[in-house]
Write an enzyme that holds these catalytic residues in place. Sequence first.
Site, PDB file in Angstrom:
ATOM      1  CB  VAL A   1     -91.192 -14.817 -16.557  1.00  0.00           C
ATOM      2  CG1 VAL A   1     -89.873 -14.072 -16.467  1.00  0.00           C
ATOM      3  CG2 VAL A   1     -92.352 -13.837 -16.586  1.00  0.00           C
ATOM      4  CB  SER A   2     -87.256 -17.827 -19.717  1.00  0.00           C
ATOM      5  OG  SER A   2     -86.547 -16.643 -20.005  1.00  0.00           O
ATOM      6  CB  THR A   3     -84.284 -18.929 -15.515  1.00  0.00           C
ATOM      7  OG1 THR A   3     -85.065 -20.106 -15.278  1.00  0.00           O
ATOM      8  CG2 THR A   3     -83.408 -18.658 -14.314  1.00  0.00           C
TER       9      THR A   3
ATOM     10  CD  GLU B   1     -87.789 -14.111 -21.243  1.00  0.00           C
ATOM     11  OE1 GLU B   1     -87.645 -14.086 -22.471  1.00  0.00           O
ATOM     12  OE2 GLU B   1     -88.776 -14.626 -20.679  1.00  0.00           O
TER      13      GLU B   1
END
Length: 306
Positions: free
Chosen positions: A17-19, A21
């Site tokens: 999970v990116s920041t 998202e």
Amino acid sequence: MKKEENKKRRACLYVRVSTTEQGEKYGKEGQIDQMKKWLAANEDGFTFDEKYLYIDDGFSGASEIQEREAMPRLFEAAKKREFDVVLVWKLDRFFRKTRYLLNAIEELKDIGIDFIATTQSEVNTTSSMGKFMLGLLGIMAEMERDLIMERTTMGRIEAAKDMKWVGGMHSYGYDIDPDSQKIAINPVTSKIVQKIFKWYTQDRLTTYEIQKRMNKLNIPTQADLIADKLRKRKKLKKELRQKNPSNFWHEPTIRKILANEAYTGLYYYGKKSRKYDAVAKKMKEVMNPEEEWIPISCPRIINNKI
């Protein structure tokens, strides 16, 4: 029964999970839940142990294996053949760059580990068609990312040219209009900026002496002002800052203000970017070629550069 159990393939789950998202429907819990449902529907063929759940929280899909936290551990376990197949929710959770994606899957293949995207049945290295589709989907994922980045960059450039702040936290001495998102001079903190420049250029104080004076005068820092706004908005009484006392200035902050070209009415967008340093094994800020800098006008606080 034991013989049938031995036929089951040991699964490993990978989540990224990116920041940006964090709060989306494809967050950590959503990905894990979907993959476990897939395993439950295929329980005759797969087993799963929670210790083989690998989560990279806050990492971009464009980052390499060694740039992440959990993925290197996944590959170490893969080399020891601790599982038989890697499951991901979607292809882009593993990698968005085609080269990284295909290299990683090829490395798993050489070890004897398969790869399956549970929501994309065509992405399955156990079949020839799956391998073919994997390459096509990888190219599409990278193309989509590049288009998004291109649109985002162009949008930021247009916003900056319109005197909107696009460089993260705005500089001390300025405000951001909540409606127009344009840069405006703060009548209080801009005077502090002018004082700092006067102390440095006319009174010939060192940055350390300026720091001591700022702390003695108990002048709020940028972090203090932001924390105060947050307290008022959320009606909190508790002090939000834990690391440093309130209204405490560091000498590097003074130096940063003195070096900030925006105060002269002009700054450059795209002057620096963050890139991975393979030697230091971490992201570093590097200077971009001067021809890539975009000059942006902004309200002037001081008359001359230092």
